[in-house]
Design an enzyme around this catalytic site. Structure first.
Site, PDB file in Angstrom:
ATOM      1  N   VAL A  43      72.966  18.345  71.574  1.00  0.00           N
ATOM      2  CA  VAL A  43      73.899  18.888  70.584  1.00  0.00           C
ATOM      3  C   VAL A  43      73.601  20.348  70.222  1.00  0.00           C
ATOM      4  CG1 VAL A  43      72.622  18.212  68.496  1.00  0.00           C
ATOM      5  CG2 VAL A  43      75.127  18.269  68.460  1.00  0.00           C
ATOM      6  N   TYR A  44      72.436  20.875  70.573  1.00  0.00           N
ATOM      7  CA  TYR A  44      72.084  22.265  70.229  1.00  0.00           C
ATOM      8  C   TYR A  44      72.837  23.230  71.142  1.00  0.00           C
ATOM      9  CZ  TYR A  44      67.918  20.137  67.998  1.00  0.00           C
ATOM     10  OH  TYR A  44      67.063  19.374  67.248  1.00  0.00           O
TER      11      TYR A  44
END
Length: 315
Positions: A54-55
């Site tokens: 998700v980063y």
């Protein structure tokens, strides 16, 4: 002198006692700066890099996976895959939300592609997805170990009760065991120290805390009257109350006694807590890295640990 590497729980992974957070890569650190930070971390003895699929999806224009891709490109450019322990996570990316078995199996292939590798050392269930039966997610992750796509399983943001349930199912079904736990834990956030720490100890989990510097507050740069240009300023400033000021006062005294920085002392305190193996801290510039690395070799006295415990105890 370089800090000794420590075994990660029941695994055969030996890690530097300070994990480099990859959440800033592709966010507040561009590709070139990220390469420089990774170079300096490894040059300082580090080998434990933490990221997630998700980063950094929260940034306008980013789709997630930016951090993984930068780390993958760096490993390829430096021929460094065998030199680093890579941890990433599944379950929070918008397109791969949750921990259903099919989702996990698809997500790991996408992470492997971005990282440019055929295996991930430590793969965390990023969230506790209560919509998916716990047996399904453990079976999927255990199957990835059998397939050679991941070496070990980790848990992130799990309560004591759910850790106990995870291990009860693991033992009953003969699945591969999780070896690490990633909780929110630092001098200002000490809720982990109760049932969750006990559950981690029962399960033999190596604890790798995130937000180890409380969004930067525990670097000491957020004080009354200070104007800090940072994406995390609002979160860090929330700690600037009477308790936070007292914690900074004791950190200042301890740092002066060791000729160390406040950040180094904060991380050393966390590393010396029961079950903790390697706090996670990120650096958006190379200049921020020395204080993080120094924490791995800084040992506080029992009296200093007790003073910090007392100062940071919730009122």
């Amino acid at each position: 002198m370089t800090a000794q590497h420590t075994r990660l729980g029941s695994s055969d992974l030996a890690v530097f006692p300070l994990s480099l957070g990859g959440n800033v890569f592709g966010w507040t650190a561009d590709r070139d700066t990220s390469f420089d930070v990774l170079d300096a971390y490894v040059a300082g003895g580090g080998n434990f890099v933490d990221t997630a699929d998700v980063y950094s999806q929260w940034i306008p224009g980013n789709s997630g996976g930016e951090s993984e891709r930068i780390i993958g490109e760096w490993m390829s450019a430096r021929h460094a895959r065998e030199d680093v322990v890579v941890a990433t996570k599944v379950g929070s990316l918008a397109e791969r939300k949750g921990l259903g078995g099919d989702n996990i199996r698809a997500a790991v292939d996408e992470s492997l592609e971005r990282l440019g590798t055929d295996y991930i050392d430590l793969y965390y269930a990023h969230i506790d997805d209560e919509e998916t039966p716990i047996e399904e997610r453990i079976e999927a992750l255990s199957g990835l170990v059998d397939a050679g796509k991941i070496r070990y399983i980790g848990l992130s943001n799990y309560s004591a009760a759910r850790i106990d349930e995870w291990f009860e199912v693991t033992e009953r079904e003969g699945f591969h065991k999780a070896v690490a736990l990633q909780p929110h834990y630092n001098l200002m956030e000490r809720g982990f120290e109760n049932e969750t720490r006990q559950a981690a100890a029962r399960a033999g989990l190596a604890v790798v805390p995130y937000f180890a510097l409380a969004s930067g507050f525990l670097t000491g740069k957020y004080r009354d009257g200070a104007d800090v240009d940072s994406q995390r300023a609002q979160g860090a400033s929330a700690y600037l109350d009477d308790r936070g000021r007292h914690v900074l006062e004791v950190l200042d005294q301890t740092a002066a006694a060791h000729d160390a920085s406040v950040a180094s002392v904060s991380l050393a305190w966390l590393r010396q807590q029961p079950t903790v193996v390697a706090p996670i801290a990120s650096a958006r510039t190379v200049e921020q890295l020395p204080d993080l690395l120094a924490s791995a070799e800084l040992t506080l006295t029992e009296a200093e640990l007790a003073q910090l415990d007392k100062a940071s105890a919730a009122s």
